[in-house]
Write a protein that holds these residues in place. Structure first.
Motif, PDB file in Angstrom:
ATOM      1  N   GLN A 217     -66.455  20.153  66.019  1.00 26.17           N
ATOM      2  CA  GLN A 217     -67.383  19.596  67.001  1.00 26.17           C
ATOM      3  C   GLN A 217     -66.638  18.477  67.710  1.00 26.17           C
ATOM      4  O   GLN A 217     -65.969  17.664  67.076  1.00 26.17           O
ATOM      5  CB  GLN A 217     -68.628  19.036  66.323  1.00 26.17           C
ATOM      6  CG  GLN A 217     -69.556  20.092  65.772  1.00 26.17           C
ATOM      7  CD  GLN A 217     -70.833  19.467  65.253  1.00 26.17           C
ATOM      8  OE1 GLN A 217     -70.807  18.457  64.566  1.00 26.17           O
ATOM      9  NE2 GLN A 217     -71.953  20.083  65.578  1.00 26.17           N
ATOM     10  N   VAL A 218     -66.761  18.449  69.049  1.00 25.21           N
ATOM     11  CA  VAL A 218     -66.082  17.423  69.834  1.00 25.21           C
ATOM     12  C   VAL A 218     -67.137  16.540  70.493  1.00 25.21           C
ATOM     13  O   VAL A 218     -68.071  17.036  71.120  1.00 25.21           O
ATOM     14  CB  VAL A 218     -65.153  18.053  70.903  1.00 25.21           C
ATOM     15  CG1 VAL A 218     -64.498  16.979  71.750  1.00 25.21           C
ATOM     16  CG2 VAL A 218     -64.090  18.920  70.230  1.00 25.21           C
ATOM     17  N   TYR A 219     -66.980  15.244  70.316  1.00 26.04           N
ATOM     18  CA  TYR A 219     -67.921  14.268  70.855  1.00 26.04           C
ATOM     19  C   TYR A 219     -67.197  13.286  71.768  1.00 26.04           C
ATOM     20  O   TYR A 219     -66.005  13.030  71.601  1.00 26.04           O
ATOM     21  CB  TYR A 219     -68.567  13.451  69.734  1.00 26.04           C
ATOM     22  CG  TYR A 219     -69.548  14.208  68.896  1.00 26.04           C
ATOM     23  CD1 TYR A 219     -70.906  14.224  69.229  1.00 26.04           C
ATOM     24  CD2 TYR A 219     -69.149  14.896  67.758  1.00 26.04           C
ATOM     25  CE1 TYR A 219     -71.817  14.902  68.450  1.00 26.04           C
ATOM     26  CE2 TYR A 219     -70.055  15.573  66.974  1.00 26.04           C
ATOM     27  CZ  TYR A 219     -71.398  15.577  67.326  1.00 26.04           C
ATOM     28  OH  TYR A 219     -72.301  16.249  66.547  1.00 26.04           O
ATOM     29  N   GLN A 220     -67.980  12.747  72.697  1.00 25.61           N
ATOM     30  CA  GLN A 220     -67.504  11.634  73.512  1.00 25.61           C
ATOM     31  C   GLN A 220     -68.513  10.499  73.360  1.00 25.61           C
ATOM     32  O   GLN A 220     -69.704  10.689  73.549  1.00 25.61           O
ATOM     33  CB  GLN A 220     -67.394  12.044  74.977  1.00 25.61           C
ATOM     34  CG  GLN A 220     -66.884  10.918  75.854  1.00 25.61           C
ATOM     35  CD  GLN A 220     -66.614  11.389  77.264  1.00 25.61           C
ATOM     36  OE1 GLN A 220     -65.672  12.127  77.489  1.00 25.61           O
ATOM     37  NE2 GLN A 220     -67.451  10.984  78.189  1.00 25.61           N
ATOM     38  N   ILE A 221     -67.996   9.334  73.012  1.00 21.64           N
ATOM     39  CA  ILE A 221     -68.838   8.146  72.839  1.00 21.64           C
ATOM     40  C   ILE A 221     -68.421   7.144  73.907  1.00 21.64           C
ATOM     41  O   ILE A 221     -67.235   6.829  74.026  1.00 21.64           O
ATOM     42  CB  ILE A 221     -68.651   7.532  71.440  1.00 21.64           C
ATOM     43  CG1 ILE A 221     -68.881   8.575  70.350  1.00 21.64           C
ATOM     44  CG2 ILE A 221     -69.575   6.340  71.243  1.00 21.64           C
ATOM     45  CD1 ILE A 221     -68.455   8.111  68.969  1.00 21.64           C
ATOM     46  N   GLU A 222     -69.389   6.662  74.682  1.00 19.39           N
ATOM     47  CA  GLU A 222     -69.108   5.680  75.724  1.00 19.39           C
ATOM     48  C   GLU A 222     -69.787   4.365  75.384  1.00 19.39           C
ATOM     49  O   GLU A 222     -70.964   4.340  75.041  1.00 19.39           O
ATOM     50  CB  GLU A 222     -69.620   6.171  77.078  1.00 19.39           C
ATOM     51  CG  GLU A 222     -68.877   7.368  77.608  1.00 19.39           C
ATOM     52  CD  GLU A 222     -69.415   7.845  78.941  1.00 19.39           C
ATOM     53  OE1 GLU A 222     -70.224   7.140  79.571  1.00 19.39           O
ATOM     54  OE2 GLU A 222     -69.018   8.951  79.353  1.00 19.39           O
ATOM     55  N   GLY A 223     -69.015   3.303  75.479  1.00 19.59           N
ATOM     56  CA  GLY A 223     -69.544   1.968  75.239  1.00 19.59           C
ATOM     57  C   GLY A 223     -69.535   1.159  76.518  1.00 19.59           C
ATOM     58  O   GLY A 223     -68.845   1.493  77.483  1.00 19.59           O
ATOM     59  N   VAL A 224     -70.307   0.098  76.529  1.00 17.94           N
ATOM     60  CA  VAL A 224     -70.352  -0.797  77.683  1.00 17.94           C
ATOM     61  C   VAL A 224     -70.438  -2.230  77.171  1.00 17.94           C
ATOM     62  O   VAL A 224     -71.066  -2.498  76.153  1.00 17.94           O
ATOM     63  CB  VAL A 224     -71.532  -0.453  78.622  1.00 17.94           C
ATOM     64  CG1 VAL A 224     -72.866  -0.629  77.933  1.00 17.94           C
ATOM     65  CG2 VAL A 224     -71.476  -1.255  79.892  1.00 17.94           C
ATOM     66  N   LYS A 225     -69.771  -3.117  77.881  1.00 19.45           N
ATOM     67  CA  LYS A 225     -69.814  -4.538  77.541  1.00 19.45           C
ATOM     68  C   LYS A 225     -70.304  -5.271  78.781  1.00 19.45           C
ATOM     69  O   LYS A 225     -69.799  -5.048  79.882  1.00 19.45           O
ATOM     70  CB  LYS A 225     -68.428  -5.030  77.145  1.00 19.45           C
ATOM     71  CG  LYS A 225     -68.432  -6.375  76.487  1.00 19.45           C
ATOM     72  CD  LYS A 225     -67.086  -6.646  75.855  1.00 19.45           C
ATOM     73  CE  LYS A 225     -67.154  -7.900  75.015  1.00 19.45           C
ATOM     74  NZ  LYS A 225     -65.888  -8.150  74.339  1.00 19.45           N
ATOM     75  N   TYR A 226     -71.289  -6.108  78.606  1.00 21.69           N
ATOM     76  CA  TYR A 226     -71.882  -6.797  79.748  1.00 21.69           C
ATOM     77  C   TYR A 226     -72.289  -8.209  79.361  1.00 21.69           C
ATOM     78  O   TYR A 226     -72.415  -8.541  78.187  1.00 21.69           O
ATOM     79  CB  TYR A 226     -73.087  -6.019  80.283  1.00 21.69           C
ATOM     80  CG  TYR A 226     -74.208  -5.893  79.282  1.00 21.69           C
ATOM     81  CD1 TYR A 226     -75.257  -6.804  79.261  1.00 21.69           C
ATOM     82  CD2 TYR A 226     -74.212  -4.869  78.341  1.00 21.69           C
ATOM     83  CE1 TYR A 226     -76.269  -6.705  78.326  1.00 21.69           C
ATOM     84  CE2 TYR A 226     -75.226  -4.765  77.401  1.00 21.69           C
ATOM     85  CZ  TYR A 226     -76.250  -5.683  77.411  1.00 21.69           C
ATOM     86  OH  TYR A 226     -77.240  -5.590  76.486  1.00 21.69           O
ATOM     87  N   ASN A 227     -72.504  -9.023  80.378  1.00 20.65           N
ATOM     88  CA  ASN A 227     -72.940 -10.400  80.177  1.00 20.65           C
ATOM     89  C   ASN A 227     -74.467 -10.407  80.099  1.00 20.65           C
ATOM     90  O   ASN A 227     -75.147 -10.188  81.104  1.00 20.65           O
ATOM     91  CB  ASN A 227     -72.444 -11.281  81.334  1.00 20.65           C
ATOM     92  CG  ASN A 227     -72.819 -12.728  81.162  1.00 20.65           C
ATOM     93  OD1 ASN A 227     -73.491 -13.110  80.211  1.00 20.65           O
ATOM     94  ND2 ASN A 227     -72.388 -13.552  82.096  1.00 20.65           N
ATOM     95  N   ALA A 228     -74.994 -10.672  78.934  1.00 23.35           N
ATOM     96  CA  ALA A 228     -76.447 -10.654  78.728  1.00 23.35           C
ATOM     97  C   ALA A 228     -77.149 -11.815  79.434  1.00 23.35           C
ATOM     98  O   ALA A 228     -78.358 -11.768  79.652  1.00 23.35           O
ATOM     99  CB  ALA A 228     -76.770 -10.685  77.238  1.00 23.35           C
ATOM    100  N   THR A 229     -76.405 -12.853  79.801  1.00 25.01           N
ATOM    101  CA  THR A 229     -77.028 -13.997  80.477  1.00 25.01           C
ATOM    102  C   THR A 229     -77.003 -13.848  81.995  1.00 25.01           C
ATOM    103  O   THR A 229     -77.546 -14.699  82.707  1.00 25.01           O
ATOM    104  CB  THR A 229     -76.332 -15.317  80.093  1.00 25.01           C
ATOM    105  OG1 THR A 229     -74.961 -15.255  80.481  1.00 25.01           O
ATOM    106  CG2 THR A 229     -76.470 -15.590  78.616  1.00 25.01           C
TER     107      THR A 229
END
Length: 173
Positions: free
Chosen positions: A109-121
Motif C-alpha cells: 500500500q502506498v500513502y502520501q502524507i502532507e503536513g502544513v506549518k502555520y502561524n496560529a497567531t
C-alpha cells in the motif's frame, strides 16, 4: 552483535529517511505492525525533521513476513546497548523483508502524507492582550514608527506561534 551493522544503523538513525519513518509511524495508523519504506519526501526550511515535521512524505507499507531474531539480553553490558542492538536488528530485518517482497513483486500500500506549518497567531492583534491601551493604539498605523512609545511597545508585540499539523493522508495504491 555485528559492530558493522551497529555502525550502519547509527548512521541511518540520524538520517532524514529515519525521521520520515518515525513521521509515518506517528501519523499513519495503517503503518502499525508493518514495515515502512520511504519512497520520497519534501522537507522545507521551516519544517524540522527532528520534530517530525515534513511537508510531504510518500511511503510504502509492507506486511511483516520476516520476524527479527534478537540475542539474549544477558550478552550485553547495559540495557541501552541491548536496545540499540535490537533496533539495528529490526532495521536490518525490515530492509531484508522489504527487498524480499519487492523481488517477489508483492504490491505494498502506498500513502502520501502532507503536513502544513502555520502561524496560529496570524490574524490576531499585533500586541498581546495585556498591553497598555496607549500601546494598543499604535496598532492603528503599524508603519508609522515615529511615536516615542514604540521603544516600549516592542516588548508587547505578540510572538508568532508556529503549529504543525497533518493536512491530508491519501492512499495512492
Amino acid at each position: 552483535m555485528d559492530n558493522e551493522l551497529l555502525k550502519k544503523y547509527i548512521k541511518y538513525a540520524s538520517s532524514s529517511e529515519a525521521f520520515a519513518v518515525l513521521f509515518v509511524k506517528k501519523y499513519l495508523g495503517a503503518s502499525e505492525g508493518h514495515w515502512v519504506d520511504i519512497l520520497d519526501y519534501d522537507d522545507h526550511r521551516y519544517y524540522y525533521q527532528e520534530n517530525l515535521e515534513f511537508k510531504r512524505v510518500e511511503c510504502a507499507i509492507f506486511e511483516r513476513k520476516i520476524k527479527p531474531v534478537y540475542p539474549p539480553k544477558s550478552g550485553f553490558k547495559s540495557t541501552n546497548d541491548y536496545e540499540m542492538a535490537c533496533r539495528a536488528i529490526t532495521w536490518e530485518t525490515a530492509n531484508k523483508d522489504i527487498l524480499y517482497q519487492r523481488n517477489k513483486k508483492i504490491k505494498p500500500q502506498v500513502y502520501q502524507i502532507e503536513g502544513v506549518k502555520y502561524n496560529a497567531t496570524r490574524g490576531t492583534t499585533y500586541f498581546i492582550d495585556n498591553a497598555p491601551a496607549e500601546i494598543k493604539d499604535l496598532e492603528r498605523n503599524l508603519f508609522d514608527r515615529t511615536n516615542p512609545l514604540w521603544d516600549e511597545a516592542l516588548q508587547y508585540v505578540r510572538k508568532p506561534n508556529y503549529v504543525f499539523k497533518i493536512r491530508q493522508i491519501k492512499l495512492l495504491s
